[in-house]
Write a protein that holds these residues in place. Structure first.
Motif, mmCIF file in Angstrom:
data_model
loop_
_atom_site.group_PDB
_atom_site.id
_atom_site.type_symbol
_atom_site.label_atom_id
_atom_site.label_comp_id
_atom_site.label_asym_id
_atom_site.label_seq_id
_atom_site.Cartn_x
_atom_site.Cartn_y
_atom_site.Cartn_z
ATOM 1 N N UNK A 233 0.828 -1.213 0.000
ATOM 2 C CA UNK A 233 0.000 0.000 0.000
ATOM 3 C C UNK A 233 0.859 1.260 0.000
ATOM 4 N N UNK A 234 2.010 1.202 0.684
ATOM 5 C CA UNK A 234 2.931 2.344 0.664
ATOM 6 C C UNK A 234 3.443 2.581 -0.758
ATOM 7 N N UNK A 235 3.821 1.492 -1.450
ATOM 8 C CA UNK A 235 4.350 1.610 -2.813
ATOM 9 C C UNK A 235 3.300 2.170 -3.760
ATOM 10 N N UNK A 236 2.072 1.657 -3.671
ATOM 11 C CA UNK A 236 1.002 2.130 -4.565
ATOM 12 C C UNK A 236 0.680 3.590 -4.280
ATOM 13 N N UNK A 237 0.563 3.925 -2.996
ATOM 14 C CA UNK A 237 0.229 5.301 -2.635
ATOM 15 C C UNK A 237 1.314 6.293 -2.997
ATOM 16 N N UNK A 238 2.581 5.888 -2.875
ATOM 17 C CA UNK A 238 3.675 6.821 -3.148
ATOM 18 C C UNK A 238 3.820 7.117 -4.632
ATOM 19 N N UNK A 239 3.238 6.263 -5.481
ATOM 20 C CA UNK A 239 3.320 6.498 -6.917
ATOM 21 C C UNK A 239 2.490 7.676 -7.380
ATOM 22 N N UNK A 240 1.434 7.984 -6.642
ATOM 23 C CA UNK A 240 0.594 9.118 -7.003
ATOM 24 C C UNK A 240 -0.049 8.958 -8.374
ATOM 25 N N UNK A 241 -0.268 10.065 -9.046
ATOM 26 C CA UNK A 241 -0.946 10.054 -10.339
ATOM 27 C C UNK A 241 -0.005 9.633 -11.470
ATOM 28 N N UNK A 242 1.204 10.161 -11.473
ATOM 29 C CA UNK A 242 2.127 9.944 -12.594
ATOM 30 C C UNK A 242 3.237 8.945 -12.275
ATOM 31 N N UNK A 243 3.433 8.600 -11.003
ATOM 32 C CA UNK A 243 4.502 7.684 -10.620
ATOM 33 C C UNK A 243 5.828 8.396 -10.395
ATOM 34 N N UNK A 244 6.775 7.674 -9.816
ATOM 35 C CA UNK A 244 8.098 8.242 -9.533
ATOM 36 C C UNK A 244 9.018 8.236 -10.749
ATOM 37 N N UNK A 245 8.629 7.470 -11.782
ATOM 38 C CA UNK A 245 9.453 7.405 -12.980
ATOM 39 C C UNK A 245 10.093 6.036 -13.141
ATOM 40 N N UNK A 246 10.376 5.685 -14.380
ATOM 41 C CA UNK A 246 10.973 4.393 -14.707
ATOM 42 C C UNK A 246 12.326 4.229 -14.012
ATOM 43 N N UNK A 247 12.504 3.102 -13.333
ATOM 44 C CA UNK A 247 13.711 2.751 -12.580
ATOM 45 C C UNK A 247 13.904 3.613 -11.330
#
Length: 370
Positions: A233-247
């Motif tokens: 859930x932390x990983x999904x939530x931290x991605x937000x709308x656009x995500x942190x970016x590839x890699x």
């Protein structure tokens, strides 16, 4: 020059829209696995890609199999897989505390995975053989219940709760679509509600029981049994709308997220690609499942209609249970995300389902032309 001359007829007859959707899902999955390994093709992306294209080629080959062959082989295939499940219990290889595989030398076969589409075919064949007026009688219920219950019990012994639930759900779906009275399902649901507390206390293994308790109270053991779902859930939530970016995913790359390449691969993806990536995957799966439902609706025969509908719901159960699991909306039961999670068993099963569906779709279009 006509289209028929440019493209060979067998290729022109394939449902290319669905094949392209499957390629999009599988290709995106390979990108996620590449990132999960820190920007490396090994140990996950390359072998997964080899399996993906091999199974896709097999699915295309299966699309040429006539419907009558699936009908004739449904019950023999079911019996063969029941025997294989018994052999697993007697001689099966043990991995991770579970006894689920038959070591054949060149491959480790997991018969319980193949039982998911096999139970659909067997139940569809059973109801296809019944006269229409017999479907609502008790004699139309207990044989199907036995067909479903026996392999599900063998799979529970392995133990594999998620696969057993998938077998039961697939078989029950065919029973419902065949016309079994709704009141029997209501009665069955009431019986299950009564049996669940007993099963939790006396049937399930400790780790399975803990997963259910963690689902009911996720914060009760955040560093133990609840660690997987908390980090997911932390990983999904931290991605937000656009995500942190590839890699750029920290939860997966710093090893906070367990099973980032298998059961929780959606969380790995969502951290880097955000809600946008999640929407893309869900949309692709939705379009594949919608196509499968349309194949069922277009099928003229009872066997083909029940089989296609059952296989469509099998793919739906794979996707919906995995997504609910990684988001904390269902207990962790070890169901991977098909065509995306690393591993060959679930990928093989879903490709088999798609191959049979393409076979039925081909038969539908041939009947329409005639």
């Amino acid at each position: 020059m006509s289209r028929a001359r440019l493209v060979p007829e067998p290729l022109a007859q394939l449902p290319w829209r669905v094949i392209l959707l499957v390629l999009a899902i599988g290709g995106f999955g390979l990108i996620v696995l590449y990132s999960a390994a820190g920007g490396s093709l090994r140990p996950w992306a390359f072998p997964q890609g080899v399996k993906f294209f091999a199974f896709l080629a097999a699915a295309v080959a299966l699309s040429r199999v006539p419907e009558r062959t699936w009908k004739a082989g449904a019950l023999p295939a079911y019996v063969l897989l029941v025997v294989a499940l018994l052999l697993v219990e007697a001689l099966g290889a043990v991995r991770g505390g579970s006894q689920r595989w038959l070591d054949l030398g060149f491959i480790r076969l997991q018969p319980s995975e193949l039982m998911k589409p096999a139970i659909i075919l067997a139940c569809a064949r059973f109801y296809d053989m019944l006269p229409a007026g017999e479907t609502r009688r008790f004699g139309a219920i207990w044989p199907a219940a036995a067909l479903i219950g026996f392999p599900a019990a063998l799979v529970m012994v392995q133990p594999d709760l998620g696969t057993a639930l998938m077998i039961c759900a697939g078989g029950a779906t065919v029973m419902f679509l065949a016309g079994v009275p709704l009141r029997l399902f209501v009665g069955g649901a009431a019986a299950v509600a009564v049996a669940v507390p007993l099963a939790i206390n006396f049937v399930l293994h400790d780790y399975q029981r803990n997963r259910i308790l963690i689902f009911l109270d996720p914060e009760s053991d955040p560093l133990g049994t609840g660690y997987h779902i908390s980090q997911s859930k932390i990983a999904i939530g931290s991605g937000g709308l656009w995500g942190k970016g590839f890699l750029q995913g920290t939860q997966s790359h710093l090893d906070y997220l367990p099973e980032r390449q298998t059961d929780f691969v959606f969380a790995t993806m969502a951290e880097e690609w955000g809600l946008l990536g999640g929407f893309f995957l869900i949309l692709c799966f939705f379009l594949v499942i919608r196509w499968a439902i349309n194949v069922a609706l277009a099928a003229p025969g009872k066997f083909a209609r029940l089989t296609a509908a059952g296989l469509a719901t099998t793919i739906f159960f794979y996707v919906s249970i995995n997504l609910a699991m990684v988001m904390g909306l269902a207990p962790v039961v070890g169901i991977p995300l098909p065509l995306v999670s690393y591993g060959g068993s679930a990928q093989m099963t879903v490709m088999l389902c798609l191959g049979i569906l393409m076979s039925i779709d081909r038969q539908n279009r041939k009947t329409t032309r005639w």
